[in-house]
Motif scaffolding. Structure first.
Motif, PDB file in Angstrom:
ATOM      1  N   SER A  99      -4.741  -2.083  -0.652  1.00 51.15           N
ATOM      2  CA  SER A  99      -5.108  -0.679  -0.855  1.00 51.15           C
ATOM      3  C   SER A  99      -4.572  -0.163  -2.183  1.00 51.15           C
ATOM      4  O   SER A  99      -4.991  -0.650  -3.222  1.00 51.15           O
ATOM      5  CB  SER A  99      -4.659   0.148   0.345  1.00 51.15           C
ATOM      6  OG  SER A  99      -5.448   1.309   0.388  1.00 51.15           O
ATOM      7  N   MET A 100      -3.593   0.759  -2.208  1.00 54.56           N
ATOM      8  CA  MET A 100      -3.058   1.190  -3.503  1.00 54.56           C
ATOM      9  C   MET A 100      -2.514  -0.007  -4.283  1.00 54.56           C
ATOM     10  O   MET A 100      -2.688  -0.084  -5.514  1.00 54.56           O
ATOM     11  CB  MET A 100      -1.949   2.234  -3.306  1.00 54.56           C
ATOM     12  CG  MET A 100      -1.353   2.731  -4.616  1.00 54.56           C
ATOM     13  SD  MET A 100       0.014   3.876  -4.375  1.00 54.56           S
ATOM     14  CE  MET A 100       1.338   2.763  -3.903  1.00 54.56           C
ATOM     15  N   ARG A 115      -6.013  15.084  -2.646  1.00 50.47           N
ATOM     16  CA  ARG A 115      -4.731  14.435  -2.957  1.00 50.47           C
ATOM     17  C   ARG A 115      -3.783  15.444  -3.601  1.00 50.47           C
ATOM     18  O   ARG A 115      -2.586  15.451  -3.317  1.00 50.47           O
ATOM     19  CB  ARG A 115      -4.947  13.276  -3.919  1.00 50.47           C
ATOM     20  CG  ARG A 115      -5.737  12.112  -3.326  1.00 50.47           C
ATOM     21  CD  ARG A 115      -5.235  10.833  -3.881  1.00 50.47           C
ATOM     22  NE  ARG A 115      -6.182   9.753  -3.834  1.00 50.47           N
ATOM     23  CZ  ARG A 115      -6.109   8.726  -2.991  1.00 50.47           C
ATOM     24  NH1 ARG A 115      -5.160   8.680  -2.081  1.00 50.47           N
ATOM     25  NH2 ARG A 115      -6.996   7.744  -3.045  1.00 50.47           N
ATOM     26  N   HIS A 150      -7.146  -1.044   8.490  1.00 51.92           N
ATOM     27  CA  HIS A 150      -6.766  -1.020   7.070  1.00 51.92           C
ATOM     28  C   HIS A 150      -5.516  -1.864   6.796  1.00 51.92           C
ATOM     29  O   HIS A 150      -5.339  -2.366   5.705  1.00 51.92           O
ATOM     30  CB  HIS A 150      -6.523   0.444   6.692  1.00 51.92           C
ATOM     31  CG  HIS A 150      -6.339   0.690   5.224  1.00 51.92           C
ATOM     32  ND1 HIS A 150      -7.309   0.416   4.292  1.00 51.92           N
ATOM     33  CD2 HIS A 150      -5.297   1.211   4.525  1.00 51.92           C
ATOM     34  CE1 HIS A 150      -6.879   0.761   3.081  1.00 51.92           C
ATOM     35  NE2 HIS A 150      -5.657   1.239   3.196  1.00 51.92           N
ATOM     36  N   TYR A 168      -5.291  -1.427  -6.069  1.00 52.18           N
ATOM     37  CA  TYR A 168      -5.650  -0.680  -7.297  1.00 52.18           C
ATOM     38  C   TYR A 168      -4.729  -1.133  -8.448  1.00 52.18           C
ATOM     39  O   TYR A 168      -5.163  -1.289  -9.585  1.00 52.18           O
ATOM     40  CB  TYR A 168      -5.493   0.840  -7.143  1.00 52.18           C
ATOM     41  CG  TYR A 168      -6.131   1.503  -5.939  1.00 52.18           C
ATOM     42  CD1 TYR A 168      -7.231   0.953  -5.297  1.00 52.18           C
ATOM     43  CD2 TYR A 168      -5.630   2.723  -5.445  1.00 52.18           C
ATOM     44  CE1 TYR A 168      -7.800   1.591  -4.194  1.00 52.18           C
ATOM     45  CE2 TYR A 168      -6.194   3.352  -4.355  1.00 52.18           C
ATOM     46  CZ  TYR A 168      -7.265   2.782  -3.726  1.00 52.18           C
ATOM     47  OH  TYR A 168      -7.818   3.418  -2.651  1.00 52.18           O
ATOM     48  N   MET A 212      -2.450  10.043   7.987  1.00 54.80           N
ATOM     49  CA  MET A 212      -2.858   8.657   7.710  1.00 54.80           C
ATOM     50  C   MET A 212      -2.863   7.751   8.936  1.00 54.80           C
ATOM     51  O   MET A 212      -3.694   6.854   9.038  1.00 54.80           O
ATOM     52  CB  MET A 212      -1.930   8.046   6.651  1.00 54.80           C
ATOM     53  CG  MET A 212      -2.267   8.503   5.249  1.00 54.80           C
ATOM     54  SD  MET A 212      -1.335   7.575   4.026  1.00 54.80           S
ATOM     55  CE  MET A 212      -2.303   6.058   3.913  1.00 54.80           C
ATOM     56  N   GLY A 245       0.824  -1.220   0.000  1.00 51.28           N
ATOM     57  CA  GLY A 245       0.000   0.000   0.000  1.00 51.28           C
ATOM     58  C   GLY A 245       0.850   1.259   0.000  1.00 51.28           C
ATOM     59  O   GLY A 245       2.092   1.211  -0.035  1.00 51.28           O
ATOM     60  N   PHE A 246       0.166   2.383   0.077  1.00 52.81           N
ATOM     61  CA  PHE A 246       0.765   3.728   0.025  1.00 52.81           C
ATOM     62  C   PHE A 246       0.887   4.284   1.426  1.00 52.81           C
ATOM     63  O   PHE A 246      -0.076   4.154   2.196  1.00 52.81           O
ATOM     64  CB  PHE A 246      -0.151   4.626  -0.812  1.00 52.81           C
ATOM     65  CG  PHE A 246       0.099   6.100  -0.652  1.00 52.81           C
ATOM     66  CD1 PHE A 246       1.072   6.731  -1.398  1.00 52.81           C
ATOM     67  CD2 PHE A 246      -0.650   6.858   0.252  1.00 52.81           C
ATOM     68  CE1 PHE A 246       1.305   8.104  -1.256  1.00 52.81           C
ATOM     69  CE2 PHE A 246      -0.422   8.231   0.403  1.00 52.81           C
ATOM     70  CZ  PHE A 246       0.553   8.842  -0.351  1.00 52.81           C
TER      71      PHE A 246
HETATM   72  C1  MLT Z   1      -3.277   2.926   0.851  1.00 47.05           C
HETATM   73  O1  MLT Z   1      -3.349   2.425   1.976  1.00 47.05           O
HETATM   74  O2  MLT Z   1      -2.617   2.409  -0.073  1.00 47.05           O
HETATM   75  C2  MLT Z   1      -3.994   4.229   0.607  1.00 47.05           C
HETATM   76  O3  MLT Z   1      -4.667   4.578   1.763  1.00 47.05           O
HETATM   77  C3  MLT Z   1      -4.926   4.126  -0.525  1.00 47.05           C
HETATM   78  C4  MLT Z   1      -5.664   5.418  -0.781  1.00 47.05           C
HETATM   79  O4  MLT Z   1      -5.257   6.474  -0.267  1.00 47.05           O
HETATM   80  O5  MLT Z   1      -6.645   5.385  -1.530  1.00 47.05           O
END
Ligand code: MLT
Length: 260
Positions: free
Chosen positions: A88-89, A126, A238, A92, A146, A21-22
């Protein structure tokens, strides 16, 4: 542009590729790499702009990050389809890869993620965050915003060591890397209408207390995937694979074991 991603390559067997994730790195998968590499070959990359991978300028679209992962598999001579996962990212990116390169994926694991695009407000937020980190020259403001959303309340109270280690990990990500990923996430397309195209077995995992991609949305995503399993991880937010690694590992091993 060829992006030579840094990666961990551990174990022997069918290939499993988890995407972080990010704004994290492959370090987040330490407990999964440990558990899965007994029976699988785990190849865990750092996505562009993160960990030890190159940090290009510009917008890191989910598609470009997916292409980087395919380039890594090509570099390693792995043509057979892999079990691909992402948090998460990373989810995606995994979705983008499964849709763009379906012949490279034999199973898909989506953890604490979603198929929807950003709302216009979220995308605007963002861009503001990207500008702020670039101006500051470090990711501090994004990291602090975060932290409370990443973990279940109980994790923050009972496992401050884990929270601190993730703060330190995120702070290592450069401002350019954070901005590139934020801008890429802001322009990602809505993939909900394309979930039906994913013809491989999929596993959707979500932390019971995930505040960023909550369980209701994850369940809906699982229902839209043609061949899916849905699992809620107790006591986790998360970052379910880091907060409750035993439960996540058990669910992943059962899923992978059933692929034949
Ligand atoms: C993540 O955990 O990768 C991010 O929270 C993803 C997001 O910001 O959409």
């Amino acid at each position: 542009m060829v992006m030579r991603l840094a990666f961990t390559d551990r174990g022997i067997g069918p290939v499993v590729v988890p995407l972080h994730g990010f704004p994290l790195s492959r370090v987040m998968w330490a407990r999964q790499i440990e558990a899965l590499s007994a029976s699988y070959r785990v190849i865990a990359p750092d996505l562009r702009g993160h960990g030890e991978s190159p940090v290009p300028d510009g917008v890191y679209t989910m598609e470009s990050m997916a292409d980087d992962v395919v380039e890594l598999l090509d570099r390693l001579g792995i043509d057979d389809p892999v079990a691909l996962g992402g948090l998460s990212m990373g989810g995606y990116v995994a979705l983008a890869l499964a849709l763009k390169h379906p012949n490279r994926v034999r199973a898909l694991m989506l953890l604490d993620t979603k198929a929807e695009a950003d709302s216009p407000e979220a995308a605007e937020g963002r861009e503001k965050s990207a500008k702020a980190v670039l101006e500051a020259g470090h990711p501090g403001s994004v990291v602090e915003a975060m932290i409370p959303k990443l973990f279940a309340e109980a994790t923050i109270k009972e496992n401050p060591g884990l929270v601190d280690s993730f703060r330190a990990l995120m702070e290592k990500t450069s401002a350019a890397g954070v901005a590139g990923a934020l801008r890429g996430m802001a322009v990602r397309p809505d993939q909900t209408g394309r979930l039906g195209e994913i013809q491989v077995p999929s596993l959707v995992i979500v932390g019971e207390h995930d505040a960023i991609t909550p369980p209701e949305g994850a369940r809906a995503m699982a229902e839209a995937l043609p061949e899916s399993r849905f699992e809620v991880i107790p006591g986790a937010g998360h970052l379910a694979p880091c907060e409750n690694p035993e439960a996540v590992n058990a669910v992943i091993l059962k899923f992978l074991g059933g692929l034949g």
